[in-house]
Design a protein around this motif. Structure first.
Motif, mmCIF file in Angstrom:
data_model
loop_
_atom_site.group_PDB
_atom_site.id
_atom_site.type_symbol
_atom_site.label_atom_id
_atom_site.label_comp_id
_atom_site.label_asym_id
_atom_site.label_seq_id
_atom_site.Cartn_x
_atom_site.Cartn_y
_atom_site.Cartn_z
ATOM 1 N N ILE A 142 0.882 -1.169 0.000
ATOM 2 C CA ILE A 142 0.000 0.000 0.000
ATOM 3 C C ILE A 142 0.917 1.215 0.000
ATOM 4 N N LEU A 143 0.801 2.065 -1.014
ATOM 5 C CA LEU A 143 1.681 3.223 -1.141
ATOM 6 C C LEU A 143 1.067 4.513 -0.619
ATOM 7 N N ASP A 144 -0.263 4.634 -0.676
ATOM 8 C CA ASP A 144 -0.878 5.905 -0.302
ATOM 9 C C ASP A 144 -2.337 5.695 0.084
ATOM 10 N N LEU A 145 -2.858 6.618 0.887
ATOM 11 C CA LEU A 145 -4.257 6.625 1.298
ATOM 12 C C LEU A 145 -4.678 8.090 1.394
ATOM 13 N N LYS A 146 -5.704 8.472 0.643
ATOM 14 C CA LYS A 146 -6.184 9.853 0.655
ATOM 15 C C LYS A 146 -7.660 9.864 1.041
ATOM 16 N N ALA A 147 -8.007 10.775 1.979
ATOM 17 C CA ALA A 147 -9.391 10.921 2.442
ATOM 18 C C ALA A 147 -9.611 12.373 2.825
ATOM 19 N N PRO A 148 -10.858 12.858 2.707
ATOM 20 C CA PRO A 148 -11.128 14.232 3.150
ATOM 21 C C PRO A 148 -10.929 14.355 4.660
ATOM 22 N N ALA A 149 -10.612 15.570 5.120
ATOM 23 C CA ALA A 149 -10.335 15.784 6.544
ATOM 24 C C ALA A 149 -11.600 15.749 7.392
ATOM 25 N N THR A 150 -12.741 16.179 6.828
ATOM 26 C CA THR A 150 -13.991 16.170 7.585
ATOM 27 C C THR A 150 -15.134 15.702 6.701
ATOM 28 N N VAL A 151 -16.125 15.114 7.342
ATOM 29 C CA VAL A 151 -17.351 14.686 6.669
ATOM 30 C C VAL A 151 -18.435 14.616 7.737
ATOM 31 N N ARG A 152 -19.682 14.859 7.320
ATOM 32 C CA ARG A 152 -20.792 14.791 8.276
ATOM 33 C C ARG A 152 -21.222 13.335 8.464
ATOM 34 N N THR A 153 -21.724 13.045 9.663
ATOM 35 C CA THR A 153 -22.243 11.708 9.916
ATOM 36 C C THR A 153 -23.380 11.423 8.950
ATOM 37 N N ASP A 154 -23.568 10.197 8.608
ATOM 38 C CA ASP A 154 -24.580 9.721 7.660
ATOM 39 C C ASP A 154 -24.261 10.061 6.207
#
Length: 183
Positions: A30-42
């Motif tokens: 696994i070389l990288d993982l990108k995700a947004p810093a915030t998200v609303r529940t649901d």
């Protein structure tokens, strides 16, 4: 292996040659993982994971997404070409998860014959789940239809009540019959 050679001016010379035959390796990472810093529940959280195959084989990899070291998603049978990378998009449905901060990581399960497992995980993407806004609740089209139907029925009821009242008043004040006279 020792090689010996001779010549009239150089004399006899020897050199050794080591030949090592290795089995082809199976190695994924696994070389990288990108995700947004915030998200609303649901809401849906989209995570991109980059997977590599370092060996000369097409590898079928199983990738897992973990939140705070607990598996939340798994992708079965991701095919990665030899000596290349592939990006997989994972979608985490956050419904039912409490609003808090999560540490995301990805794990590639070992492929058959793989011995180097040190690069099979990648992580530490921090994602904060926040509460939904507390504004007015959205109305569905069914709610709008039922409210419109209720308004029509109330209007019809009021109209019928008005006609009933007018009819009762007319029945209390009977008209005198009109007589016709001939001239």
């Amino acid at each position: 292996m020792i090689v010996t050679g001779s010549g009239p001016t150089a004399g006899v010379r020897t050199a050794s040659l080591a030949l090592m035959v290795r089995q082809a390796v199976h190695d994924v990472a696994i070389l990288d993982l990108k995700a947004p810093a915030t998200v609303r529940t649901d809401d849906l959280l989209h995570v991109n994971v980059t997977v590599a195959s370092y060996g000369p084989f097409v590898e079928t990899v199983q990738v897992q997404l973990l939140a705070n070291k607990t598996r939340i998603l798994a992708v079965e049978s991701l095919s990665v070409k030899p000596l290349s990378t592939s990006i997989v998009n994972l979608t985490w449905n956050t419904a039912g998860y409490p609003a808090t901060t999560y540490e995301l990581s990805a794990l590639a399960l070992p492929v058959q014959g793989e011995t180097n497992l040190q690069d099979n995980s990648f992580g530490h993407a921090i994602v904060k789940l926040t509460e939904q806004s507390t504004g007015p609740a959205p109305t569905s089209s069914l709610t709008r239809i039922s409210l419109a139907t209720e308004a029509i029925l109330v209007s019809l009821g009021e109209a019928l009540l008005g006609l009933f009242i007018i009819g009762r008043r007319l029945s209390r004040n009977p008209r005198k019959p009109v007589t016709k006279t001939k001239h």
